[in-house]
Design a protein around this motif. Structure first.
Motif, short mmCIF file in Angstrom:
data_model
loop_
_atom_site.label_atom_id
_atom_site.label_comp_id
_atom_site.label_asym_id
_atom_site.label_seq_id
_atom_site.Cartn_x
_atom_site.Cartn_y
_atom_site.Cartn_z
N VAL A 455 -44.89 -21.37 -1.80
CA VAL A 455 -43.35 -21.39 -2.09
C VAL A 455 -42.55 -21.34 -0.94
CG1 VAL A 455 -43.38 -20.54 -4.52
CG2 VAL A 455 -43.25 -18.95 -2.72
N PHE A 456 -41.25 -22.03 -0.79
CA PHE A 456 -40.79 -21.78 0.31
C PHE A 456 -39.17 -21.39 0.21
CE2 PHE A 456 -43.65 -25.47 0.02
CZ PHE A 456 -44.16 -25.17 1.33
N ASP A 457 -38.53 -21.04 1.44
CA ASP A 457 -37.32 -20.46 1.14
C ASP A 457 -36.21 -21.41 1.12
OD1 ASP A 457 -37.21 -21.37 3.64
OD2 ASP A 457 -36.49 -19.66 4.54
N ASP A 458 -36.54 -22.68 0.76
CA ASP A 458 -35.47 -23.63 0.29
C ASP A 458 -35.47 -23.77 -1.36
OD1 ASP A 458 -37.84 -25.10 -0.17
OD2 ASP A 458 -37.44 -26.53 1.40
N ALA A 461 -41.41 -25.23 -4.40
CA ALA A 461 -42.67 -24.96 -4.24
C ALA A 461 -43.39 -26.15 -4.11
CB ALA A 461 -43.27 -24.21 -5.53
N LYS A 529 -50.07 -14.72 -8.62
CA LYS A 529 -50.30 -13.96 -7.48
C LYS A 529 -48.93 -14.16 -6.54
CE LYS A 529 -55.34 -14.71 -7.17
NZ LYS A 529 -56.46 -15.34 -6.36
N LEU A 577 -40.62 -13.41 2.91
CA LEU A 577 -41.21 -14.11 4.06
C LEU A 577 -40.95 -13.24 5.26
CD1 LEU A 577 -42.86 -16.74 4.54
CD2 LEU A 577 -40.32 -17.73 5.10
N ARG A 578 -39.71 -12.72 5.30
CA ARG A 578 -39.25 -11.81 6.43
C ARG A 578 -40.18 -10.61 6.40
NH1 ARG A 578 -37.37 -14.02 10.66
NH2 ARG A 578 -35.12 -14.60 10.67
N ARG A 581 -43.51 -10.91 7.84
CA ARG A 581 -43.27 -11.29 9.27
C ARG A 581 -44.03 -12.99 9.48
NH1 ARG A 581 -45.31 -6.86 13.55
NH2 ARG A 581 -47.29 -7.57 12.59
N GLY A 582 -43.45 -13.61 8.54
CA GLY A 582 -43.69 -15.03 8.77
C GLY A 582 -45.17 -15.67 8.05
N GLU A 583 -45.87 -14.82 7.61
CA GLU A 583 -47.06 -15.29 6.85
C GLU A 583 -46.54 -15.99 5.54
OE1 GLU A 583 -50.32 -12.64 6.55
OE2 GLU A 583 -51.25 -13.87 5.17
N PRO A 584 -46.93 -17.29 5.39
CA PRO A 584 -46.49 -18.22 4.39
C PRO A 584 -46.88 -17.43 3.15
CG PRO A 584 -47.85 -19.25 5.48
CD PRO A 584 -47.51 -17.93 6.54
N THR A 586 -48.41 -18.35 0.19
CA THR A 586 -49.64 -19.04 -0.44
C THR A 586 -50.51 -18.45 -1.30
OG1 THR A 586 -49.33 -20.63 1.46
CG2 THR A 586 -51.40 -20.82 0.22
N ASN B 225 -39.04 -28.80 2.32
CA ASN B 225 -40.27 -29.36 1.50
C ASN B 225 -40.36 -30.63 1.04
OD1 ASN B 225 -42.81 -28.72 0.26
ND2 ASN B 225 -41.75 -27.92 -1.58
N LYS B 445 -38.97 -19.14 10.68
CA LYS B 445 -39.38 -17.82 10.05
C LYS B 445 -40.62 -17.45 9.97
CE LYS B 445 -37.51 -20.29 6.93
NZ LYS B 445 -36.37 -21.37 7.19
N TYR B 446 -41.45 -18.38 10.33
CA TYR B 446 -43.10 -18.33 10.17
C TYR B 446 -43.51 -17.86 11.44
CZ TYR B 446 -42.20 -20.92 6.00
OH TYR B 446 -41.86 -21.33 4.80
N ASN B 447 -44.88 -17.57 11.55
CA ASN B 447 -45.78 -17.25 12.66
C ASN B 447 -45.41 -18.36 13.53
OD1 ASN B 447 -46.94 -14.59 12.49
ND2 ASN B 447 -47.12 -15.28 10.54
N LYS B 505 -48.23 -22.99 7.13
CA LYS B 505 -47.04 -22.81 7.98
C LYS B 505 -46.99 -21.68 8.91
CE LYS B 505 -43.56 -25.49 5.55
NZ LYS B 505 -44.12 -26.89 6.08
N ARG B 588 -56.76 -17.62 6.44
CA ARG B 588 -55.92 -18.02 7.41
C ARG B 588 -55.47 -16.85 8.79
NH1 ARG B 588 -51.09 -20.89 3.88
NH2 ARG B 588 -52.45 -22.62 3.20
N PHE B 590 -53.19 -15.96 11.83
CA PHE B 590 -51.78 -16.17 12.59
C PHE B 590 -51.49 -15.68 13.99
CE2 PHE B 590 -51.46 -16.41 7.87
CZ PHE B 590 -50.87 -17.22 7.65
N ARG B 594 -45.98 -10.44 20.30
CA ARG B 594 -44.99 -9.22 19.93
C ARG B 594 -45.12 -8.25 21.13
NH1 ARG B 594 -46.62 -10.43 13.94
NH2 ARG B 594 -45.04 -11.61 13.26
#
Lengths: 749, 749
Positions: A455-458, A461, A529, A577-578, A581-584, A586, B225, B445-447, B505, B588, B590, B594
């Protein structure tokens, strides 16, 4: 859920934008052609490829001798059943058996080169019927098959003798059903591109990318991971595209040899003359009934005409027996199924997978019994009908069943009880079917179905799955399931093209009406999940007491008890997502039926009435109306279910009345759609259909199969209608005008 | 690790099998063409597209007015810096600025239609130098840029006045560096295929698929997306393919409008005449040294000639200042960088990203200082050289540095100390460079890097990553890293084609020498997660005490303390898969730097000596030998590092001696490889190179960058060699024979 949502692939297909395998062109691509046997049974004495190799533009010529000669077949669990080679070695076993392959810079050169290959054959006696093949002293088509029987399947429970002895009525009948073609609109096409390190990317028209990946790797002697199967748009399959095929092997093998992409595309003639078919069967059925109409015992003996190789015949042999005791509940059953080699193109899986044949016999016999007992055929069925909680011995407990309701409903909508009064010839046929198979003859180590959701922050999915939409519309249904689970609109979900490397392993593909239930459950698991990743945002944002739950609906995520406390789905994903820390975001979901017996996790049921009129002079049958009531669980996409029903009736009409291969010494004579007659839009009867909505606990949102079951009852219903109209009881499909006119005495000799 | 392993892509490329974007053909595909401005600065008064639209075969014509007019640029964190539109509206700002686009059924029709578009312009005064643009009262190229300066970057620390006052020697020098072309072999190509639901699949020649995805979505006004970017083989980038480009937008926009795939492919002429370039700069540098040669203060003022749009200019402006204090350690520094608009094709990122320009000035000045102080240039550098643990103020602590060792080594291998005795003209240049950027102006926003690893029970593995191999060989290195971590051979790893939808991503792409370090670390993290899935098999199989650990080597998994207790990697995966009941072993990884400051997680260093001879009559410079010693951390693939060095020298030769755009009123005159002279194989000097292996704690297996840094020292080293040979100190690249002959008095007037 249950809405009639349009399918995402439809516009692509009707505007010609969908990309089928044959649409793909790669730089430097070579074109392949096959050399096929002109004899039904012969020894290969020699093959001379010199002239073909010398033809300018020819880049490679291969015969069986050049290949690793590793046999394949979908039943990996029973290696002895794997009896096919991509290119024949020593012997050919049907007209069309692949003997050699060439590839060249142009299609015409490849075809010409194929003609230049000189094969010297020694003809052998050929066998064309199961009776001939199983006769004493018949020559063997495969040396290791005793009496040309490749596989035997037995079921036996209850005391058959005792029940027959108790029976008021005992009947023995025989039936014959014939071969028909899948007649998918897209002839098979495969394109293999070689990569560094003996790797292959294969675009191919298939229902089962993962099965093709595994078997192709095996026949090439390579690790499975060296093969990547890309799924393109597929123009129908119906069971005919679920195995490794010789041209897939040849494309890959020659791609590795030449270092160039190699493409094979079959013609309609190839498909009709040499392609897989539905199994012809010779069926003996003995049934015993009580005076009140209770089915007590059934002895069901089937000879399946498998053609030259096993193909999916073992599964058909297995399932045919299971379909013999899935619809009615009775105490004693014996099934004896034998899969027999003949020198004809291999029979294989086709929509219904043994059920249309078994049901034609069993349902016709049911109507014969009703007549003999003087009972209404629907009443007779109601007495014996399977119901929720019933046990199919040695198979499973039926977790949902709307069969009786289907019978009652079809009686109502067809005007069954007033049929005599209204002078209507109504015939009935019923079915039950599986929602995917639990059996794992393919011996996969992976789950049966898998899905990956991101899923995406737009607010959108993505759904990745190897489930194959071969025209049945599973893309739409899986998207709908994901949308419902995440509470976002289906348009916000992008389905990405399937591919064995980029979708989670594994998916056994599209067959046995497995996709909605199995992949649907995998999608739901993945979606849940994802929701578990999003819920913490709401819990911390709204300082929620642990006892609360979070809702997902209308593109929002919110406190269920206080829906105003929430945020947009997009915002919730952004915050999650924030937090990660950026891990998508999924997640993968899987489904494998467990503790569901060895046949299927769920069973569908239905009844169909055909209203038939027969021209007494020409013997032409016209199906005036079709009435269907069926339990496919809770329908997820009503339009898709109706589409399946319409397609099923079209195929059922063809099977009952007109489709038939004309063969002469193993050669198929009708090799195009002018000579091979299918039902067209003009033949399609109007009708009425009702879904009996029974919630299936194992199904996603209560759904089960709607893809194959509906293809089963049409032929016996029409046959019954013809009997009502003419007094001719057809026990040998198809119901041709000639058979009717002979039976009614209009045609002599 | 450190082996010279062949790259998996090389054979594909040299045999022509690799598929570049322009190789892809889709059914019904349309061909695009662009209409470009013939003026460097003009107002668009009207555009008449009627004749073009009327041309048979033309399917769409668009101008800026048809588009959503959303500006884009890579610095999303600073929206004001986003100054470009896919098609110009109101004004054009350079010769070649895109004004309109067409697509048609054939390339020639598209080109013809482009010619038929009538644009009426009102010419405006144009500015071609930073001096003209920043002059009082100069017309504005962008209305909102004060004095045509689009971006200012300042650095200041230490007491500059105090240090200059203390200094024994203070020098002020000015330098000018010119524009050169990336000259990648593959001209840009983009193919957009439309999908249901306003979705686009885009194949495009890019270094940054994710950046293209985001910016394309933004300019189209669609969710990210809805865009899927497929990476094909890329024939070089060097920084020139890391932005959204107008033809990517036009292909996608017209694909959505027409419902057909649309492809744009540029020509070499397009690339040279209108493409991105390396920034020309005007550099003022004032330095103060102690009597002993200690650098005390540096005042570094740079005007960057950015051309008509910002492109990657903001980053170059930022980094140029950082490169001014990265190589030597000194107490007071002031940097004042201004990015200036001119009416020329936009300058942008190019291998070194501001460093070749800054280093040409700084290193040349270093040699001037050495001469003035009467010191050996290498000794002078050794006194000031950065070392491990040094702090680059406001940037980072240098976690590994082999600069001094590089200087000593290059002194040794070049015979530096005997140069006078042996009558050799040796010149020296040095560099430091980043291993990827920590700055996140793109505001992802991603890694920064991601990898997905799957292992199979055939003993193989799959690596999915959006890292872009644009010819630099990262596929080979990432495969090697994974192989080393899992203890299997690299040949057993399949890299799958990258694509923004099927790889985790996100990945910011290939630039700033980020891939080995960042993606390498992501690969390692993923591999370690896989190992954590496999270790339990060994622990339970061999009943291991908790204190033990599990080793992975030579395709085996085993008890580290008792290596015989183990099994094959394949078997271990199989057992783990069984234990997970079929859930595939996928993980996965990443990487985001930091606590590593705001510039880079690691820094590379090196020194290069050029041995030069100059023909006194023709002024022709010949580089006889190149000696390089550099610290790229622990080299992972020696052959790949050497390949980078060779390519860097080729580019450095061109930059120093021959590459140059000839321009007339904003028009580029040399538009093909006959007129735009690059160094060829014949110009390449033999040489010697030594890797100073300093373990970088932040790098995968101790590695850091080797891709860009090496492109920096060549020009100043050659310039120094030319000075040694002729007494001519070039401060204005390139060092042409004409300049030499004028300086030596051989050419007058």
């Amino acid at each position: 859920m249950g809405a009639s949502l349009p399918r995402p692939d439809v516009r692509e297909k009707v505007t010609g934008r969908a990309i089928y395998t044959d649409d793909i062109k790669l730089p430097g691509m070579l074109y392949g052609a096959l050399v096929r046997s002109p004899y039904p049974h012969a020894r290969i004495k020699s093959i001379n490829t010199e002239k073909a190799k010398a033809l300018p533009g020819v880049k490679d010529v291969i015969t069986g001798g050049d290949t690793p000669q590793i046999k394949y077949g979908n039943w990996r669990l029973v290696p002895a059943s794997q009896d096919e080679l991509p290119l024949a070695v020593d012997k050919v076993r049907f007209v069309g058996n692949e003997v050699a392959a060439v590839c060249a810079t142009h299609k015409d050169i490849a075809r010409k080169a194929a003609e230049l290959i000189e094969v010297e054959y020694e003809e052998l006696p050929a066998l064309f019927t199961v009776e001939d093949s199983t006769a004493e002293g018949a020559p063997l088509i495969h040396d290791d098959s005793e009496g040309n029987v490749s596989l035997v399947r037995k079921i036996e429970y209850g005391d058959l003798e005792e029940q027959f002895a108790k029976a008021h009525l005992v009947r023995e009948d025989t039936f014959k059903v014939h071969a028909v073609s899948h007649a998918y609109l897209e002839p098979c096409s495969s394109l293999a591109a070689p990569e560094e390190g003996n790797r292959i990317t294969l675009w191919t028209s298939t229902q089962t990318p993962y099965i093709v990946q595994c078997l192709l790797a095996s026949t090439l002697g390579l690790p499975e991971n060296n093969i990547r199967v890309m799924k393109t748009a597929v123009g129908g399959g119906f069971g005919g595209k679920m195995e490794l095929r010789p041209w897939e092997f040849c494309a890959a093998f020659m791609a590795l040899r030449t270092g160039k992409p190699v493409k094979f595309t079959l013609t309609r003639e190839d498909e009709l003359a040499f392609g897989r078919r539905r199994h012809p069967m010779s069926i003996y059925s003995k049934v015993g009934f009580s005076k009140e109409g209770k089915l007590l015992a059934k002895d069901f003996q089937v000879l399946l005409d498998g053609g030259a190789y096993n193909a999916m015949g073992p599964t058909a042999t297995f399932l045919c027996g299971t379909f013999g005791n899935m619809l009615y509940n009775f105490p004693a059953y014996r099934y004896f199924g034998r899969h027999v080699y003949t020198n004809k193109p291999p029979a294989s899986a086709m929509r219904g997978f043994g059920a249309p044949q078994a049901a034609f016999a069993a349902e016709t016999q049911m109507n014969m019994v009703a007549e003999e007992l003087g009972m209404d055929p629907i009443d007779l069925r109601l007495i014996n009908a399977m119901k929720t909680g019933d046990v199919i011995p040695e198979v499973a407990t039926v977790s949902s069943c709307g069969f009786k309701e289907s019978l009652e409903k079809v009686r109502e909508i067809s005007g069954w009880d007033d049929r005599k009064k209204n002078n209507k010839n109504l015939g009935i046929g019923c079915y039950s079917f599986i929602s995917g198979g639990v059996f794992n003859w393919f011996n996969t180590k992976y789950n049966f179905a898998a899905a990956e959701v991101t899923v995406f922050d737009d607010g959108t999915a993505q759904l990745a799955s190897m489930a194959c939409d071969i025209g049945q519309g599973c893309d739409a249904v899986l998207r709908q399931i994901l949308a419902a689970e995440l509470g976002i609109s289906p348009e916000k979900i992008r389905l990405i093209a399937m591919d064995t490397a980029t979708t989670p392993k594994a998916d056994l593909g599209t067959w046995g009406s497995r996709v909605t239930l199995m992949n649907g459950n995998a999608v739901i698991e993945a979606a849940r999940k994802i929701k578990d990743m999003l819920k913490p945002v709401i819990f911390s944002e709204f300082d929620l007491n642990q006892i609360h739950d979070v809702g997902f609906d209308q593109d929002r995520v919110f406190v269920k008890a206080k829906p105003k406390n929430g945020m947009t789905f997009a915002e919730c994903v952004y915050k999650a997502l924030r937090g990660r820390r950026g891990e998508p975001l999924t997640a993968r979901g899987f489904y494998t039926p467990r503790n569901k017996g060895l046949v299927s996790p769920a069973f569908s049921f239905g009844a169909q009435v055909a209203e038939v009129s027969v021209d007494p002079d020409t013997g032409l049958v016209k199906v005036d109306r079709m009435y269907t009531a069926h339990d496919c669980g809770v329908p997820l996409n009503r339009m898709a279910v109706e589409g399946q029903l319409e397609g099923a009736i079209q195929m059922g009409l063809g099977y009952a009345l007109m489709e038939e291969f004309y063969m002469e010494k193993g050669r198929t004579l009708n090799k195009n759609f002018l000579d091979y007659k299918m039902a067209t839009a003009e033949d399609m009867p109007p009708g009425e259909s009702v879904e009996i909505e029974v919630y299936e606990p194992e199904g996603p949102f209560g759904a089960k199969e709607a893809g194959e079951g509906l293809a089963i009852p049409t032929a016996p219903a029409i046959a019954h209608g013809v009997y009502e109209a003419t007094g001719f009881r057809c026990q040998n499909l198809p119901i041709t005008p000639e058979k009717i006119l002979r039976a009614t005495g209009k045609l002599k000799g």
